[in-house]
Design a protein around this motif. Structure first.
Motif, PDB file in Angstrom:
ATOM      1  N   LEU A   1       0.839  -1.195   0.000  1.00 42.86           N
ATOM      2  CA  LEU A   1       0.000   0.000   0.000  1.00 42.86           C
ATOM      3  C   LEU A   1       0.881   1.254   0.000  1.00 42.86           C
ATOM      4  O   LEU A   1       2.048   1.199   0.386  1.00 42.86           O
ATOM      5  CB  LEU A   1      -0.926  -0.017   1.221  1.00 42.86           C
ATOM      6  N   PRO A   2       0.337   2.414  -0.409  1.00 41.61           N
ATOM      7  CA  PRO A   2       1.178   3.586  -0.673  1.00 41.61           C
ATOM      8  C   PRO A   2       1.880   4.234   0.510  1.00 41.61           C
ATOM      9  O   PRO A   2       3.011   4.684   0.384  1.00 41.61           O
ATOM     10  CB  PRO A   2       0.197   4.576  -1.315  1.00 41.61           C
ATOM     11  N   ASP A   3       1.223   4.350   1.666  1.00 41.49           N
ATOM     12  CA  ASP A   3       1.842   5.118   2.748  1.00 41.49           C
ATOM     13  C   ASP A   3       1.279   4.711   4.107  1.00 41.49           C
ATOM     14  O   ASP A   3       0.385   3.864   4.210  1.00 41.49           O
ATOM     15  CB  ASP A   3       1.654   6.620   2.522  1.00 41.49           C
ATOM     16  N   ASP A   4       1.802   5.348   5.151  1.00 43.19           N
ATOM     17  CA  ASP A   4       1.399   5.033   6.524  1.00 43.19           C
ATOM     18  C   ASP A   4      -0.106   5.140   6.707  1.00 43.19           C
ATOM     19  O   ASP A   4      -0.745   4.262   7.306  1.00 43.19           O
ATOM     20  CB  ASP A   4       2.057   6.010   7.507  1.00 43.19           C
ATOM     21  N   SER A   5      -0.678   6.244   6.229  1.00 50.44           N
ATOM     22  CA  SER A   5      -2.091   6.522   6.447  1.00 50.44           C
ATOM     23  C   SER A   5      -2.989   5.444   5.835  1.00 50.44           C
ATOM     24  O   SER A   5      -3.942   4.974   6.471  1.00 50.44           O
ATOM     25  CB  SER A   5      -2.457   7.896   5.867  1.00 50.44           C
ATOM     26  N   ILE A   6      -2.681   5.044   4.606  1.00 49.61           N
ATOM     27  CA  ILE A   6      -3.511   4.043   3.934  1.00 49.61           C
ATOM     28  C   ILE A   6      -3.318   2.668   4.564  1.00 49.61           C
ATOM     29  O   ILE A   6      -4.268   1.898   4.706  1.00 49.61           O
ATOM     30  CB  ILE A   6      -3.215   4.031   2.422  1.00 49.61           C
ATOM     31  N   VAL A   7      -2.098   2.352   4.973  1.00 50.00           N
ATOM     32  CA  VAL A   7      -1.873   1.089   5.672  1.00 50.00           C
ATOM     33  C   VAL A   7      -2.687   1.071   6.966  1.00 50.00           C
ATOM     34  O   VAL A   7      -3.359   0.083   7.287  1.00 50.00           O
ATOM     35  CB  VAL A   7      -0.374   0.880   5.991  1.00 50.00           C
ATOM     36  N   HIS A   8      -2.654   2.167   7.705  1.00 49.96           N
ATOM     37  CA  HIS A   8      -3.382   2.243   8.977  1.00 49.96           C
ATOM     38  C   HIS A   8      -4.889   2.090   8.748  1.00 49.96           C
ATOM     39  O   HIS A   8      -5.566   1.316   9.440  1.00 49.96           O
ATOM     40  CB  HIS A   8      -3.085   3.561   9.678  1.00 49.96           C
ATOM     41  N   GLY A   9      -5.418   2.821   7.770  1.00 52.60           N
ATOM     42  CA  GLY A   9      -6.848   2.753   7.503  1.00 52.60           C
ATOM     43  C   GLY A   9      -7.295   1.386   7.022  1.00 52.60           C
ATOM     44  O   GLY A   9      -8.341   0.876   7.443  1.00 52.60           O
ATOM     45  N   THR A  10      -6.488   0.784   6.139  1.00 50.55           N
ATOM     46  CA  THR A  10      -6.868  -0.488   5.526  1.00 50.55           C
ATOM     47  C   THR A  10      -6.730  -1.668   6.481  1.00 50.55           C
ATOM     48  O   THR A  10      -7.529  -2.607   6.437  1.00 50.55           O
ATOM     49  CB  THR A  10      -6.014  -0.741   4.270  1.00 50.55           C
ATOM     50  N   LEU A  11      -5.728  -1.617   7.345  1.00 51.75           N
ATOM     51  CA  LEU A  11      -5.438  -2.780   8.187  1.00 51.75           C
ATOM     52  C   LEU A  11      -5.806  -2.608   9.656  1.00 51.75           C
ATOM     53  O   LEU A  11      -6.298  -3.545  10.285  1.00 51.75           O
ATOM     54  CB  LEU A  11      -3.952  -3.129   8.087  1.00 51.75           C
ATOM     55  N   VAL A  12      -5.554  -1.423  10.188  1.00 53.02           N
ATOM     56  CA  VAL A  12      -5.789  -1.224  11.617  1.00 53.02           C
ATOM     57  C   VAL A  12      -7.234  -0.790  11.871  1.00 53.02           C
ATOM     58  O   VAL A  12      -7.966  -1.428  12.625  1.00 53.02           O
ATOM     59  CB  VAL A  12      -4.802  -0.203  12.206  1.00 53.02           C
ATOM     60  N   GLU A  13      -7.657   0.287  11.226  1.00 56.36           N
ATOM     61  CA  GLU A  13      -9.012   0.795  11.447  1.00 56.36           C
ATOM     62  C   GLU A  13     -10.078  -0.209  11.004  1.00 56.36           C
ATOM     63  O   GLU A  13     -11.162  -0.270  11.591  1.00 56.36           O
ATOM     64  CB  GLU A  13      -9.202   2.119  10.717  1.00 56.36           C
TER      65      GLU A  13
END
Length: 294
Positions: free
Chosen positions: A64-76
């Motif tokens: 995935l492209p960056d920290d924010s998208i990784v966080h949203g896609t996997l953590v949130e």
């Protein structure tokens, strides 16, 4: 082994293609459906959500492209919580050092394993299975997943037990690439000011002193002023140089050239080149020199 793969951009599609060719059982998820359908035709299965994909995967790979998208896609989304105990998450994206540390700590609390495995190579390299893969995590876990990584790349480079070490290496490598592009642009500007065309200059230096893949590949793009389609978008380049600057600040290691490269990237974005390949960064000092001569 059941593999789940999240993130089917230019890199992800090629990587999944290699996993399928190697005979792996791969289920995919992506925000847009077109890449999913393309890979389904090659034998991949489709998941309804990242959470459901994680729940059914023994190995979860994300690109995935960056920290924010990784966080949203996997953590949130709760995807990481859905991973089974002892399952392995392989994060192949270029993320910040601090975020990598946070992900490792989260996995430890959840009982799953985390390996950082960012890659060196562009989409065409991924599609050919020729990536170089930098891997960091528990040695036994890295050893267990190495055959999967080898299906996507020509060499795996273990760099330590702490996952963020792989991200430091990748960030440093991308910083060197950005610096190389900037230096080629500045040198071209100097030569053009004295009547030597960029084609002649770059042909000489990339055939002699700088006869290396990075200089030759990007040098060719600069010689031809061919920056689309982008393998590495300018906006992503700015993100990665920003990660290098952030890491340098956190560790109190000066990167004097970093500010120059960052400002050149910002100038390129300001002129509307955000979707061009970051090789177009070379046009910033060249264009600046032309303006100064007016």
């Amino acid at each position: 082994m059941k593999i789940g793969f999240v993130g089917l951009g230019g890199m992800g599609q090629g990587m999944v293609g290699q996993l399928l060719e190697a005979g792996h059982d791969v289920t995919v998820w992506n925000r847009s459906k077109a890449p999913v359908e393309k890979l389904e035709a090659k034998g991949a299965k489709a998941a309804e959500s990242p959470r459901k994909l994680a729940k059914s995967s023994e190995i979860l790979i994300t690109m995935l492209p960056d920290d924010s998208i990784v966080h949203g896609t996997l953590v949130e989304s709760g995807a990481l919580e859905a991973l089974g105990k002892q399952a392995v998450h392989i994060n192949m994206a270029t993320v910040s050092v601090g975020f990598a540390r946070g992900l490792a700590a989260l996995h430890k609390r959840l009982g799953s394993h985390y390996v950082a495995a960012p890659v060196l190579g562009r989409p065409d390299v991924a599609a050919a299975g020729k990536l170089n893969i930098i891997a960091a995590g528990e040695s036994a876990v890295v050893e267990r997943i190495t055959p999967i990584l080898e299906a996507m790349g020509q060499k795996v480079w273990p760099v330590g037990e702490a996952p963020e070490l792989a991200n430091v290496v990748k960030i440093g490598a991308n910083f060197m690439l950005a610096s190389a592009i900037e230096s080629m642009g500045e040198a071209c500007a100097l030569n053009e000011a004295h009547g030597v065309g960029r084609d002649t200059f770059l042909d000489i230096v990339t055939s002699t002193l700088f006869a290396a893949p990075a200089y030759q590949g990007y040098g060719k793009m600069i010689r031809e002023a061919s920056y689309t389609p982008a393998g590495m978008k300018m906006a992503w380049g700015l993100k990665d140089v920003g990660l290098a600057m952030q890491a340098s600040h956190d560790s109190r290691v000066p990167l004097p050239f970093g500010g120059i490269v960052r400002d050149s990237l910002l100038e390129a974005l300001a002129r509307g080149d955000g979707d061009k390949d970051w090789a177009a960064l070379a046009e910033t000092p060249i264009g600046r020199a032309h303006l100064d001569k007016r």
